[in-house]
Design a protein around this motif. Sequence first.
Motif, PDB file in Angstrom:
ATOM      1  N   TYR A 105       8.656  47.288  33.774  1.00 52.49           N
ATOM      2  CA  TYR A 105       7.660  48.611  33.824  1.00 52.49           C
ATOM      3  C   TYR A 105       6.300  47.544  34.269  1.00 52.49           C
ATOM      4  O   TYR A 105       6.067  46.441  33.935  1.00 52.49           O
ATOM      5  CB  TYR A 105       7.815  49.024  32.468  1.00 52.49           C
ATOM      6  N   TYR A 106       5.495  48.414  34.743  1.00 57.66           N
ATOM      7  CA  TYR A 106       4.249  47.827  34.887  1.00 57.66           C
ATOM      8  C   TYR A 106       3.091  48.811  34.199  1.00 57.66           C
ATOM      9  O   TYR A 106       2.970  50.163  34.722  1.00 57.66           O
ATOM     10  CB  TYR A 106       3.927  47.610  36.411  1.00 57.66           C
ATOM     11  N   ALA A 107       2.565  48.342  33.148  1.00 63.43           N
ATOM     12  CA  ALA A 107       1.602  49.375  32.394  1.00 63.43           C
ATOM     13  C   ALA A 107       0.222  49.153  32.793  1.00 63.43           C
ATOM     14  O   ALA A 107      -0.227  47.830  32.625  1.00 63.43           O
ATOM     15  CB  ALA A 107       1.828  49.271  31.064  1.00 63.43           C
ATOM     16  N   GLU A 108      -0.796  49.893  33.246  1.00 63.35           N
ATOM     17  CA  GLU A 108      -2.008  49.566  33.645  1.00 63.35           C
ATOM     18  C   GLU A 108      -3.005  50.422  33.121  1.00 63.35           C
ATOM     19  O   GLU A 108      -2.811  51.577  32.619  1.00 63.35           O
ATOM     20  CB  GLU A 108      -2.020  49.467  35.096  1.00 63.35           C
ATOM     21  N   TYR A 152       6.622  56.647  38.609  1.00 58.46           N
ATOM     22  CA  TYR A 152       5.637  56.485  37.891  1.00 58.46           C
ATOM     23  C   TYR A 152       4.716  57.740  37.353  1.00 58.46           C
ATOM     24  O   TYR A 152       5.174  59.066  37.861  1.00 58.46           O
ATOM     25  CB  TYR A 152       4.521  55.809  38.753  1.00 58.46           C
ATOM     26  N   LYS A 162      -1.723  54.488  33.525  1.00 60.16           N
ATOM     27  CA  LYS A 162      -0.511  54.621  34.427  1.00 60.16           C
ATOM     28  C   LYS A 162       0.553  53.518  34.199  1.00 60.16           C
ATOM     29  O   LYS A 162       0.369  52.337  33.872  1.00 60.16           O
ATOM     30  CB  LYS A 162      -0.745  54.506  35.935  1.00 60.16           C
ATOM     31  N   ILE A 163       1.930  54.036  34.183  1.00 63.28           N
ATOM     32  CA  ILE A 163       2.982  53.383  33.944  1.00 63.28           C
ATOM     33  C   ILE A 163       3.906  53.598  35.141  1.00 63.28           C
ATOM     34  O   ILE A 163       4.157  54.665  35.447  1.00 63.28           O
ATOM     35  CB  ILE A 163       3.771  53.664  32.562  1.00 63.28           C
ATOM     36  N   ASP A 216       7.971  52.443  36.569  1.00 60.73           N
ATOM     37  CA  ASP A 216       9.249  51.966  35.992  1.00 60.73           C
ATOM     38  C   ASP A 216      10.232  51.851  36.967  1.00 60.73           C
ATOM     39  O   ASP A 216      10.577  52.726  37.719  1.00 60.73           O
ATOM     40  CB  ASP A 216       9.859  52.867  35.035  1.00 60.73           C
TER      41      ASP A 216
END
Length: 284
Positions: free
Chosen positions: A184-187, A145, A156-157, A159
């Motif tokens: 991925y998680y993009a926040e 991350y 924040k991302i 992967d």
Amino acid sequence: MRKSLITTAVLGALAAPSFVFAADAAPDLTVAYNIGLYSQYIFRGMTQTGGKPALQGGIDLTHSSGLYAGAWASNISWLRDPSGEGNTNSSTAYYKKDGHLELDIYGGYRYTFANGVGIDVGALRYQYEGKRMPGMVDANTTEIYGAVSYGWLQAKISDVITRSAWGFGKSIGAMGGDSAAGTYYAELNATIPVSDLIGAKDGFTSGVTGIAHIARQEFNGKANEPASYTDYKLGLQKSFSEGALNGVNVGGYWTYANGRNGAWTYDRENIGDSTGTVFVQKVF
């Protein structure tokens, strides 16, 4: 929740006689602990305990260089709950033995520049103890991350670098399925200093922080794409800093994730449905 422990060094000089006294320097390594009781465990908009309470705790080690490492754990239930729409048979659960504990192990580096911009990079392993049902994909997941923050805001991302992610993807040695690597998680997160904005320096309205969050969980691989979703979070937290309640945080938040029923139904409920959570936490 992480809390840095800072010792301030002060140099004093006396004119006659001319002695210089130095206080202890700030420690190179600090350790912080936390324990909390939550009405349920929410991870990325999804309840991990089927709406039931969760006991959570962790330890963080932070070096003056900016390097850090830590571990955190919580009880969970989703790995033992029947999965899929309409399923009530325990044979549809991911795990057939144990599967009641999540252990997160992480490490990284963070730094704040003189202009107030902060960076945070690292890696995190989600480990779930227990034995899987035959044919089920591994739940254990590893991410790397990176985050950038300034003032109230953080972007924040994260992967995924493993072939499987929380039961989606492809297990080692499996013939079918699509790898989840690249998921991925993009926040975007906002931590709003409510008390500062209203000028509350003491009393019950001091130490109040607002929480706002929106994020996209995007699964990689054609077979995994139906598990993708967007989640939202709004909440308030009150932190105490004096007396017997020093280090205690209490609060609550609303969460919702628009995950599809086919991918996110456990024990006949969509675990991303709109819900509220309350908590009390102690940081040492």
